[in-house]
Design an enzyme around this catalytic site. Structure first.
Site, short mmCIF file in Angstrom:
data_model
loop_
_atom_site.label_atom_id
_atom_site.label_comp_id
_atom_site.label_asym_id
_atom_site.label_seq_id
_atom_site.Cartn_x
_atom_site.Cartn_y
_atom_site.Cartn_z
N SER A 115 0.86 -1.18 0.00
CA SER A 115 0.00 0.00 0.00
C SER A 115 0.89 1.22 0.00
CB SER A 115 -0.88 -0.01 1.24
OG SER A 115 -1.27 1.30 1.58
N LYS B 156 0.87 -3.21 4.98
CA LYS B 156 0.00 -3.98 4.11
C LYS B 156 0.74 -4.88 3.12
CE LYS B 156 -3.99 -3.80 3.69
NZ LYS B 156 -4.85 -2.76 3.13
N GLU C 171 -7.35 -10.76 -6.42
CA GLU C 171 -8.50 -9.84 -6.56
C GLU C 171 -8.76 -9.50 -8.02
OE1 GLU C 171 -8.75 -6.87 -2.97
OE2 GLU C 171 -6.66 -7.37 -3.32
#
Ligand code: ARG
Length: 469
Positions: A276, A282, A289
């Site tokens: 991130s 992160k 996804e």
């Protein structure tokens, strides 16, 4: 230069020309278009429809055109109406009259129906190899984690104990069916439409079997209207691809869950995760996804094809030019997804301790506890009821079936004995599930070996044609 200028007095409006043109997306079929033309010209020469010397000249020059396109020496003219027009125009520019004879006894309608089939046959072969590899990766991982106990879920609630290997092999089963669906669709597609002409065949004495054989088809299409006007093969391949994408998407969803701190069953390799820009901690499963997200567009591609075809009268209609972008997108998307997905699964780190920890909570051995009572002679319904009451008691008192004292067990039923702890231990529960198709480690190993054997024997049936071409 248009192929159809004779009866027109004006050029096509410039912007309309762009609207009408398919070359931005059909130029990727240049190789197939040329191979189809070489086979057609060879057959025309052999049947005496054109002189052998002209057939030879056409074939030799088409080979050169293909080499020039592939080397980049011949850039494709994006002003051409389609790839068929471009190739024929280039051939005629190079060899003159012989080039003008290539289109004898052929229409762009049977030509495009051919190019679509040839191109998709090759692409499906590529997808086959990728799915094949995925299945093998899953089998190897399943062998490695055949004994890794994890909770199996229904409704995303912990249900009964399984093994990670068993979970992976479930996907190996799905992807095997995807392979079969793809192979099957190509088998049905593998008839040559050349000779159908525009719609009504031709009066020339063609040898359709010869053309079909030259291009690696099993047969020629048996009705000229059908040969040029159905795109069921596109719909069928898109459907097989969409189903494979749905399988990948479900798998992706699980990978995303498993990577979360809430589960932590696996960790993805750094090479297949992203960070991130603001949250330093992160590590995101972007690849999974994206696969999940791209499944939507492939479902859209299938819908596009079905809707595009649903009201078309026989035979060819220009609507059908829209087949290409949809089916190409479906093929490209599955190809891209598998390219990233297979190594992502291959390199993921599995955390069996966390799986076991999750399996140890949540009463996933409650069915086994009821089965224990059944083993002592109680009917299953009564055993189920008694166990349900025990679970409720454990929840209220913050206990598990493993930590509930025997006296308390016996308050619920006198058939409980010391051996209940053994009967509900996770390993006993999993190892005992050795019914055919069950999750016991020995089953998982057997199944993974069986599927690896199948994969070793499995071969894309059209590989030779692909290599030849
Ligand atoms: N570009 C067309 C397609 O993809 C080729 C066939 C054109 N045929 C015709 N009659 N206009 O479908």
């Amino acid at each position: 230069m248009k192929l159809w200028t004779g009866r027109f007095h004006k050029e096509l409006d410039k912007k309309t020309n762009d609207f009408n043109s398919s070359i931005p997306f059909d130029s990727r079929m240049a190789r197939e278009d040329i191979e189809g033309s070489i086979a057609h010209a060879t057959m025309l020469g052999a049947c005496g429809v054109i002189a052998q010397s002209e057939a030879d000249c056409i074939c030799a020059e088409l080979e050169k055109i293909l080499a020039d396109i592939e080397s980049g020496a011949l850039p494709i003219d994006m002003e051409a109406e389609d790839i068929h027009t471009f190739v024929e125009g280039e051939l005629t520019a190079r060899v003159g009259d012989a080039g003008k004879r290539l289109h004898t006894a052929r229409s762009r309608n049977d030509q495009v129906a051919l190019d679509d089939r040839l191109y998709l046959r090759g692409q499906c072969g590529m997808l086959y190899e990728q799915l094949h590899e995925l299945i093998e990766v899953l089998c190897h991982k399943a062998l490695e984690y055949a004994g890794a106990v994890m909770p199996g879920y229904t409704h995303l609630q912990r249900a009964q104990p399984i093994t990670f290997g068993h979970h992976l092999m479930a996907y190996a089963e799905m992807f095997q069916r995807d392979l079969a669906r793809l192979t099957d669709a190509v088998k049905r597609m593998n008839s040559c439409p050349l000779g159908s002409g525009a719609l009504a065949g031709t009066t020339y004495p063609l040898d359709r079997s010869m053309t079909a054989k030259l291009l690696g088809f099993d047969d020629y299409t048996h009705n000229s209207l059908d040969g040029v006007s159905d795109r069921d093969f596109c719909m069928e391949i898109a459907s097989a691809i969409a189903i494979a994408m749905v399988h990948l998407s479900r798998f992706s969803e699980e990978i995303i869950l498993w990577c979360s701190w809430e589960f932590k069953f696996i960790e993805l390799d750094d090479a297949f995760s992203t960070g991130s820009s603001i949250m330093p901690q992160k590590k995101n499963p972007d690849i999974a996804e994206l696969v999940r997200g791209k499944t939507g567009r492939v479902i859209g591609d299938l819908t596009t094809l079905l809707a595009m075809m649903k009201s078309l009268p026989l035979a060819y209609n220009k609507d059908m030019q829209e087949d290409k972008e949809a089916i190409f997108d479906a093929v490209d998307t599955l190809h891209m997804c598998l390219t990233a997905f297979v190594p992502m699964v291959d390199t993921m780190k599995v955390l069996p301790e966390n799986m076991r920890r999750a399996a140890a909570k949540g009463f996933i051995n409650a069915t086994d506890c009821a089965d224990y009572l059944v083993g002592k002679g109680l009917p299953f319904r009564d055993a189920y009821k008694a166990t349900g009451a025990i679970v409720a008691h454990c929840i209220e008192n913050d206990l598990t079936l493993e930590t509930l004292p025997l006296e308390v067990y016996r308050e619920f039923h006198e058939l409980f004995g010391e051996d209940v702890y053994q009967a509900i231990s996770l390993d006993v529960c999993v190892n005992g599930r050795k019914v055919a198709g069950g999750p016991a480690p020995e089953n998982v190993k057997r199944e993974a070996e069986r599927v690896l054997g199948l994969m070793q024997a499995a071969k894309w049936p059209y590989a030779e044609e692909r290599e030849q071409r």
